[in-house]
Scaffold this motif. Structure first.
Motif, PDB file in Angstrom:
ATOM      1  N   SER A   1     106.570 -23.648 -21.733  1.00 51.86           N
ATOM      2  CA  SER A   1     107.776 -23.455 -22.547  1.00 51.86           C
ATOM      3  C   SER A   1     108.141 -24.704 -23.342  1.00 51.86           C
ATOM      4  O   SER A   1     109.011 -24.655 -24.216  1.00 51.86           O
ATOM      5  CB  SER A   1     108.961 -23.054 -21.662  1.00 51.86           C
TER       6      SER A   1
ATOM      7  N   VAL B   1     102.418 -23.472 -30.853  1.00 51.62           N
ATOM      8  CA  VAL B   1     102.184 -22.083 -30.443  1.00 51.62           C
ATOM      9  C   VAL B   1     101.533 -21.308 -31.576  1.00 51.62           C
ATOM     10  O   VAL B   1     100.541 -20.598 -31.380  1.00 51.62           O
ATOM     11  CB  VAL B   1     103.506 -21.399 -30.026  1.00 51.62           C
TER      12      VAL B   1
ATOM     13  N   GLN C   1     109.570 -19.236 -29.041  1.00 53.16           N
ATOM     14  CA  GLN C   1     108.116 -19.388 -29.104  1.00 53.16           C
ATOM     15  C   GLN C   1     107.439 -18.060 -29.431  1.00 53.16           C
ATOM     16  O   GLN C   1     106.522 -18.006 -30.257  1.00 53.16           O
ATOM     17  CB  GLN C   1     107.589 -19.927 -27.768  1.00 53.16           C
TER      18      GLN C   1
ATOM     19  N   LEU D   1     107.118 -18.133 -21.757  1.00 50.72           N
ATOM     20  CA  LEU D   1     107.411 -18.527 -23.136  1.00 50.72           C
ATOM     21  C   LEU D   1     108.874 -18.238 -23.458  1.00 50.72           C
ATOM     22  O   LEU D   1     109.450 -17.267 -22.979  1.00 50.72           O
ATOM     23  CB  LEU D   1     106.516 -17.762 -24.115  1.00 50.72           C
TER      24      LEU D   1
END
Length: 306
Positions: free
Chosen positions: A102, A109, A132, A128
């Motif tokens: 995270s 990402v 994201q 996540l």
């Protein structure tokens, strides 16, 4: 010291204390070869300063094995550059700790290869953040496995763009949980193509709200299977517009539960095609109230199978 680094053996590198690792400069790290990087222990890895870690070349980053990746701290993961993220292997991606993933920047990402995105475990996907997930490219979303899609949190689903939703395939649509479909925004529902609409299970259809039902396109309504029509509830059918009702075919009309048909507005009933009206069963006709019958056109009334 950078001039001395190339002379160190891998054994000597592995023997450096964490204090020594922490004091190395960016120039020192630039002097490491891939074999030396690979020799770093999981105890040494967390001691690398974030600025030095971000400065690692793509070759150096690619040399990190899964154990070393797993040893990264959240701070180190947070400074991962896009050039480093772009060369992340599938094994490295899968090795990221759920407590650290995270921390990845949205830029990192988004730059992951589709293979790396597809290699993330369900636990990693669940870890996540919504931001994201929203940053993922449509190509990455299309590459996700069904287990990954099912692992998305409801907040993640709501955060997705319509373009991301449109990137789903039928397997993705079928993998959604009823909690996820209930969490969809109306814009996301409209973004489902007809194949994906038809792929939804009856539990998923039943989880949709009346607001969801109201925004379905006529092509989406026409794509509903008879099993899906049976799964509709009266709140959903009551929300259907005349144009949506007009899109119902004969099989769909005759499959509708009596209570659900009776919940359709009078203008909606009037919009039924003559063929759809002709397909109504006796029980369905009996379920209609006097206002429904009065609203019917002469062609509809004449087509009723009484």
């Amino acid at each position: 010291m950078s001039s001395l680094i190339p002379k160190f053996t891998t054994t000597q590198i592995a023997g450096l204390s964490t204090q020594s690792i922490a004091t190395l400069s960016t120039d020192d790290w630039a002097a490491f070869n891939t074999a030396q990087i690979a020799a770093l222990t999981t105890v040494q890895i967390p001691a690398i300063q974030t600025s030095d870690f971000r400065a690692l070349t793509t070759a150096a980053f690619a040399a990190l094995d899964t154990n070393q990746i797993g040893a990264l701290t959240s701070l180190q993961v947070s400074v991962l550059s896009t050039t480093q993220a772009a060369v992340m292997t599938t094994a490295q991606a899968a090795a990221l700790e759920t407590t650290d993933i995270s921390s990845l920047s949205t830029a990192a990402v988004r730059i992951l290869t589709t293979a790396s995105a597809a290699a993330l475990t369900s636990d990693q996907i669940q870890a996540l953040t919504s931001t994201q997930v929203a940053s993922m490219s449509t190509v990455q979303v299309a590459a996700l496995g069904t287990n990954q899609v099912a692992a998305l949190e409801t907040n993640d689903i709501r955060a997705m763009s319509t373009a991301q939703i449109a990137a789903f395939n039928t397997a993705h649509a079928a993998a959604l949980t009823s909690n996820q479909t209930a969490a969809l925004t109306t814009a996301e529902v409209k973004a489902f193509n007809t194949a994906n609409v038809a792929a939804l299970g009856t539990d998923q259809i039943a989880s949709l709200t009346s607001n969801h039902a109201a925004v379905l396109g006529t092509d989406q309504v026409a794509a509903l299977t008879t099993a899906q029509v049976v799964a509709l509830n009266s709140a959903q059918t009551a929300a259907l517009s005349s144009a949506q009702v007009a899109a119902l075919n004969t099989a769909q009309a005759s499959a509708m539960e009596t209570g659900d048909l009776a919940a359709i507005s009078t203008t909606g009933i009037r919009a039924l095609s003559s063929n759809a009206a002709a397909a109504l069963t006796t029980d369905q006709i009996v379920s209609l109230n006097s206002s429904h019958l009065a609203a019917m056109t002469s062609s509809q009334f004449g087509a009723l199978n009484t």
